[in-house]
Design a protein around this motif. Structure first.
Motif, PDB file in Angstrom:
ATOM      1  N   PRO A  70     -11.849  63.162  -5.758  1.00  0.00           N
ATOM      2  CA  PRO A  70     -11.978  61.688  -5.685  1.00  0.00           C
ATOM      3  C   PRO A  70     -12.060  61.222  -4.243  1.00  0.00           C
ATOM      4  N   LYS A  71     -12.838  60.181  -4.004  1.00  0.00           N
ATOM      5  CA  LYS A  71     -13.047  59.709  -2.643  1.00  0.00           C
ATOM      6  C   LYS A  71     -11.790  59.084  -2.048  1.00  0.00           C
ATOM      7  N   ASN A  72     -10.845  58.665  -2.902  1.00  0.00           N
ATOM      8  CA  ASN A  72      -9.610  58.064  -2.380  1.00  0.00           C
ATOM      9  C   ASN A  72      -8.451  59.061  -2.315  1.00  0.00           C
ATOM     10  N   GLY A  77      -2.225  63.254   4.883  1.00  0.00           N
ATOM     11  CA  GLY A  77      -2.459  61.955   5.486  1.00  0.00           C
ATOM     12  C   GLY A  77      -3.901  61.658   5.807  1.00  0.00           C
ATOM     13  N   PHE A  78      -4.802  62.596   5.508  1.00  0.00           N
ATOM     14  CA  PHE A  78      -6.217  62.392   5.776  1.00  0.00           C
ATOM     15  C   PHE A  78      -6.975  62.308   4.457  1.00  0.00           C
ATOM     16  N   GLY A  79      -8.183  61.783   4.518  1.00  0.00           N
ATOM     17  CA  GLY A  79      -9.013  61.735   3.322  1.00  0.00           C
ATOM     18  C   GLY A  79      -9.408  63.138   2.896  1.00  0.00           C
ATOM     19  N   ALA A  80      -8.996  63.537   1.701  1.00  0.00           N
ATOM     20  CA  ALA A  80      -9.254  64.905   1.243  1.00  0.00           C
ATOM     21  C   ALA A  80     -10.750  65.180   1.102  1.00  0.00           C
ATOM     22  N   LEU A  85     -15.389  68.142   2.907  1.00  0.00           N
ATOM     23  CA  LEU A  85     -16.824  68.165   3.168  1.00  0.00           C
ATOM     24  C   LEU A  85     -17.111  68.566   4.617  1.00  0.00           C
ATOM     25  N   GLY A  86     -16.311  68.042   5.541  1.00  0.00           N
ATOM     26  CA  GLY A  86     -16.513  68.378   6.943  1.00  0.00           C
ATOM     27  C   GLY A  86     -16.262  69.845   7.230  1.00  0.00           C
TER      28      GLY A  86
END
Length: 340
Positions: A70-72, A77-80, A85-86
C-alpha cells in the motif's frame, strides 16, 4: 626544452645536454588470470551472470512491490512503497553496471592497440574499417560463445523495461467528467475562506474582492478529500455598479445587487487569481498575467488563458445570506484536451 615528431610517431625530446630520450614504446603485455586459467574464466563468467540474474529478479520484485505494498504503508518511519521501489530499482541498475564492468575487466579480450592519428574527415575506407572494428569487438567480447552471460544480460535488460511499463499506471486515470463538478449545490451558503462566516450582501462593499468557499466543505473529512474539494470550489466575490455589468442574456439573474461570483482557478494552468483592479473591474493571475474582465462574464482580455473564468450563479436565501443557485455550469480549472 624542445621536441619534434619523427615520421613514425616517435617523439624525441632534447634535454639541456642535447641527449634525445628514446620512445619507450608499448610495455610487454601481462596476461590476466582468466586469460591463462579456464577455471578462473568460468568462475568470472558465473559471477557476471549472477549480477545480471540478480538484476532481473530485483526488477521483478519492483513490479511486485508496486502492486502489493500500500502507498500509505510505512517502514522504520519511512514510506515502505517508496523505500522498496527505490532499493529494488537502484540495486538492479547497480548490478547491471557491476556485471558489465566485471565482464569487461576479466573476460573480454585484453590487448594494447596503437592508432595513428589521421585527418578528421571520414572516408569510405574509414567507415568500412569502423564496421569491421565493431564486429571485431563483438567477437572479442565473447558474447557469442559465452551463452550464460548473453542470456542473463538479455534477461536483465528485458526486465529493465518492466518498471517503465508499470509506472505508466501513475499517469492515470484520466479525469473524465470530475472537473465538471464541484461541491457547490443549490442553497449552499457562501462563506469566508478563513473564518467560514456566512456572507450577506451588505458584507461586501463596492470594489471589494472576497475569497470564499462553500459552507458544506466543513462536512467533508479533513485531509486529502477536503483539500481537493476546496481547491476546486474556491471562488471570489466582487461588487460593482450594476450599470457596469455586461451579462449574457442567460446570466442576468446570476448576481445579487452588483455582486458577482467567479471561480478562483485560472483557466490557463490553475493558479489562484485574486489580484483585483477596481477601476477596470479586471482580475489578474499572478503566474502568467492572464487578465479577466469580471464585468463582462469573466472574459479573457490578456494573457495565455483561452477560456473565461467560470461564473457561479448566486442568490439570497430566506435568511439573507448569499447562496449558490447551482453548481458551475462548466468545468472549472485549467484547459485540457478533453474539453475540446
Amino acid at each position: 626544452m624542445s621536441s619534434e615528431s619523427g615520421p613514425h610517431g616517435e617523439v624525441a625530446t632534447a634535454t639541456g645536454a642535447g641527449d634525445p630520450i628514446p620512445d619507450p614504446g608499448i610495455p610487454p603485455h601481462e596476461p590476466r588470470l582468466t586469460d591463462i586459467d579456464e577455471r578462473a574464466a568460468r568462475r568470472a563468467e558465473r559471477q557476471v551472470a549472477t549480477f545480471f540474474g540478480l538484476a532481473a529478479l530485483l526488477l521483478v520484485a519492483f513490479v511486485v512491490l508496486y502492486v502489493v505494498v500500500p502507498k500509505n504503508a510505512t517502514f522504520l518511519g519511512f514510506g515502505a512503497s517508496h523505500m522498496g521501489l527505490g532499493l529494488t530499482l537502484g540495486l538492479a541498475l547497480l548490478f547491471i553496471g557491476v556485471g558489465a564492468v566485471q565482464w569487461a575487466r576479466k573476460l573480454m579480450d585484453d590487448h594494447e592497440i596503437v592508432e595513428e592519428r589521421h585527418p578528421s574527415s571520414s572516408t569510405e575506407e574509414d567507415r568500412q574499417e569502423t564496421i569491421a572494428i565493431v564486429r571485431q569487438g563483438a567477437q572479442e567480447s565473447g558474447i557469442g560463445r559465452r551463452t550464460l552471460i548473453r542470456r542473463t544480460l538479455i534477461a536483465a535488460l528485458a526486465t529493465l523495461g518492466l518498471p517503465v511499463v508499470i509506472l505508466l499506471r501513475d499517469l492515470g486515470p484520466l479525469p473524465g467528467s470530475r472537473p465538471a463538478h464541484t461541491v457547490w449545490r443549490r442553497g449552499v451558503r457562501i462563506v469566508n475562506d478563513v473564518t467560514f462566516k456566512p456572507l450577506r450582501p451588505e458584507d461586501i462593499s463596492m470594489g471589494m474582492l472576497v475569497n470564499a468557499v462553500p459552507e458544506n466543505i466543513q462536512e467533508l473529512p479533513e485531509g486529502r478529500e477536503r483539500n481537493a474539494a476546496r481547491a476546486k470550489a474556491a471562488v471570489i466575490l466582487v461588487r460593482m455598479r450594476e450599470d457596469d455589468i455586461r451579462a449574457l442574456p442567460n446570466r442576468r439573474n446570476w448576481g445579487v445587487d452588483g455582486i458577482l461570483c467567479y471561480s478562483k482557478i485560472c483557466t490557463h494552468v490553475g493558479c489562484p487569481v485574486n489580484l483585483y483592479e477596481q477601476l477596470t473591474r479586471q482580475v489578474f493571475c499572478p503566474c502568467h498575467q492572464s487578465t479577466f474582465d469580471l464585468s463582462d462574464n469573466g472574459r479573457v482580455v490578456f494573457g495565455p488563458a483561452a477560456r473565461s473564468l467560470p461564473q457561479l450563479p448566486i442568490m439570497v436565501d430566506s435568511e439573507g445570506y448569499l447562496v449558490a443557485q447551482s453548481d458551475f455550469t462548466e468545468p472549472v480549472g485549467p484547459s485540457y484536451w478533453e474539453r475540446g
